[in-house]
Design a protein around this motif. Structure first.
Motif, PDB file in Angstrom:
ATOM      1  N   SER B 147     -43.167  41.005  75.465  1.00 44.30           N
ATOM      2  CA  SER B 147     -44.601  41.257  76.185  1.00 44.30           C
ATOM      3  C   SER B 147     -44.335  40.575  77.719  1.00 44.30           C
ATOM      4  O   SER B 147     -45.085  41.191  78.390  1.00 44.30           O
ATOM      5  N   GLU B 148     -43.390  39.814  77.775  1.00 51.15           N
ATOM      6  CA  GLU B 148     -43.183  39.326  79.194  1.00 51.15           C
ATOM      7  C   GLU B 148     -42.392  40.513  80.034  1.00 51.15           C
ATOM      8  O   GLU B 148     -42.694  40.620  81.207  1.00 51.15           O
ATOM      9  N   PRO B 154     -41.041  45.908  69.676  1.00 48.84           N
ATOM     10  CA  PRO B 154     -39.958  46.665  69.763  1.00 48.84           C
ATOM     11  C   PRO B 154     -39.995  47.992  69.035  1.00 48.84           C
ATOM     12  O   PRO B 154     -40.888  47.902  68.168  1.00 48.84           O
ATOM     13  N   PRO B 155     -39.359  49.008  69.481  1.00 51.18           N
ATOM     14  CA  PRO B 155     -39.588  50.097  68.770  1.00 51.18           C
ATOM     15  C   PRO B 155     -38.862  50.280  67.360  1.00 51.18           C
ATOM     16  O   PRO B 155     -37.995  49.403  67.088  1.00 51.18           O
ATOM     17  N   ILE B 202     -31.969  44.696  73.434  1.00 49.41           N
ATOM     18  CA  ILE B 202     -31.308  44.635  75.046  1.00 49.41           C
ATOM     19  C   ILE B 202     -32.291  45.484  76.098  1.00 49.41           C
ATOM     20  O   ILE B 202     -32.545  46.353  75.767  1.00 49.41           O
ATOM     21  N   VAL B 203     -32.710  44.617  76.911  1.00 49.56           N
ATOM     22  CA  VAL B 203     -33.538  45.042  77.607  1.00 49.56           C
ATOM     23  C   VAL B 203     -32.879  45.374  79.149  1.00 49.56           C
ATOM     24  O   VAL B 203     -32.380  44.292  80.039  1.00 49.56           O
ATOM     25  N   VAL B 204     -32.759  46.473  79.798  1.00 45.47           N
ATOM     26  CA  VAL B 204     -32.098  47.152  80.840  1.00 45.47           C
ATOM     27  C   VAL B 204     -32.899  47.074  82.001  1.00 45.47           C
ATOM     28  O   VAL B 204     -34.079  47.962  81.813  1.00 45.47           O
ATOM     29  N   VAL B 325     -37.694  53.856  76.217  1.00 41.20           N
ATOM     30  CA  VAL B 325     -37.999  53.498  77.441  1.00 41.20           C
ATOM     31  C   VAL B 325     -39.323  52.983  77.594  1.00 41.20           C
ATOM     32  O   VAL B 325     -40.289  52.869  77.105  1.00 41.20           O
ATOM     33  N   PHE B 326     -39.204  51.864  78.404  1.00 42.07           N
ATOM     34  CA  PHE B 326     -40.722  51.126  78.831  1.00 42.07           C
ATOM     35  C   PHE B 326     -41.188  51.231  80.068  1.00 42.07           C
ATOM     36  O   PHE B 326     -40.153  51.254  81.016  1.00 42.07           O
TER      37      PHE B 326
END
Lengths: 87, 331
Positions: B147-148, B154-155, B202-204, B325-326
């Motif tokens: 949430s940050e 997560p999907p 894994i947050v790119v 994608v977020f």
């Protein structure tokens, strides 16, 4: 001949090898082969870098100015692209 | 990570008559030990301290034939299909000139076959000349809430980790690919490996262009050791706590810019992880959480509207994987 301790890290710094008793007349190629095997790296075209410069395999550590405590980087020379076909 | 085995493993290439064309020892089993270590760390079975000891790699025999490869690490064991070595075999096809790059693999299919042959070690393992200790760094997990980053949850995915790519970054990368139809280009991806109680994501979020000492054409991009060193130095210069998570590159259409003149867009599709791309991923992005994004022309789609596919490590192999994608970023 005084030996030295140096470090070799992979480019992303996930593995670091600490090497002791390294003779200054050791060649870059000899060092590279040992480190590559110890890190279980693929048999691709890897090289060592010192101060950002790619090192010649036949040069000795003394010739290229490696000093005790120095950190070298091991990194590959690789090509990507679609010309090699689908896996 | 150190690997031990009672056997040495050789890749043997034979032609249609059965004659050996080439053979070479395989010593790179890092993907298997990382697969074991990362899944154990993910489940909490191993601490994330990098002190997992050496891995053992052994052949599994069935009726006198090699059936699988067993890897063990810190009391955990997993067996893998022999095809897990397939990328290495294909890499050797390329690297040893058994397959010319422009031929593609299809042309050689059926002409050469590869087989993995374990051979019992005779005597003691070779003694190392140097006194050396190799330290494996812990995986760069950060305990943060998704949430940050503006991600509510997560999907749903069947994969062990979720891959989440910032919409802003994806738009940038798509634009770069759309504007680069004459040659390949690449970036190194940065972000966070986020650990929540139930999952790892894994947050790119960012990219570092891989531009120093590269050469490229419409069908390839070459990276030198200086390319990777320059990326690392740029990453350090930025002083961020983000970590390197993989890479992205484009596959321009063979007809380059002229592709845009074809209306409606043709059926050509070139978004895939090639043999060479897999070599790059294995050599340069071998950590089990590292991913590769490929941008290229989709079928019936304009080249300046690139399609994106994601690849990553799973069960010791590079495979296509899902991504989401977020919209959001670091708060």
């Amino acid at each position: 001949m005084q030996t030295m301790t140096i470090e070799v890290a992979d480019w992303s710094r996930s593995q670091v090898a600490e090497l002791a008793d390294i003779p200054p007349d050791m060649t870059v190629g000899e060092l590279l082969d040992e480190v590559q095997e110890a890190m279980s790296l693929p048999r691709d075209n890897f090289h060592l870098l010192h101060d950002g410069e790619k090192l010649n395999r036949s040069a000795t550590l003394q010739e290229i100015g490696v000093e005790p405590g120095d950190e070298l980087t091991i990194a590959p020379e690789v090509s990507a692209g679609n010309r090699s076909g689908r896996a | 990570m150190k690997h031990e085995s009672s056997h040495r493993f050789f890749l043997v290439f034979r032609d249609t008559s059965g004659a050996t064309v080439h053979e070479e020892e395989v010593t790179d089993f890092l993907a298997l030990s990382h697969d074991l270590a990362f899944s154990a760390v993910r489940s909490g079975a191993l601490p994330n301290d990098g002190n997992w000891g050496g891995a053992r790699i052994e052949p599994v025999w069935e009726d006198g034939k090699l059936s699988r490869i067993a890897a063990s690490l810190a009391g955990r064991q997993k067996t893998y299909d022999v095809s897990v070595i397939g990328d290495q075999a294909r890499s050797l096809f390329l690297a040893r000139g058994l397959l010319k790059p422009e031929e593609g693999e299809e042309e050689k299919e059926g002409l050469l076959t590869w087989k993995l042959e374990p051979r019992e070690r005779d005597g003691q393992a070779r003694e190392r000349k140097l006194r050396m200790s190799v330290t494996q760094r812990p995986y760069p997990l950060v305990r943060r809430a998704l949430s940050e980053f503006g991600i509510q949850r997560p999907p749903a995915t069947e994969e062990p980790t979720s891959l989440l790519v910032s919409a802003a970054l994806l738009a940038e990368l798509r634009e770069s690919a759309a504007n680069c139809l004459e040659r390949e280009r690449a970036d190194v991806l940065t972000g966070y490996l986020v650990q929540e109680p139930e999952n790892i994501s894994i947050v790119v979020l960012g990219r570092i262009p891989a531009e120093v000492d590269t050469t490229s054409s419409v069908a390839h991009i070459s990276f030198s050791p200086k390319t990777f060193e320059a990326v690392r130095k740029e990453h350090e210069r930025r002083g961020t706590d983000q970590v390197i998570l993989g890479w992205a590159h484009n596959h321009p259409p063979p007809c380059k810019q002229e592709c845009l003149m074809t209306v409606p867009a043709c059926k050509t599709e070139n978004v895939f992880f090639s043999v060479a791309d897999r070599c790059v991923h294995r050599a340069s992005f071998g950590a089990p959480y590292m991913v590769g994004l490929v941008f290229g022309k989709g079928a019936i789609r304009r080249a300046d509207d690139p399609l994106v596919r994601a690849y990553g490590w799973r069960d010791g192999e590079v495979r296509e994987r899902s991504y989401a994608v977020f919209v959001g970023g670091v708060k």
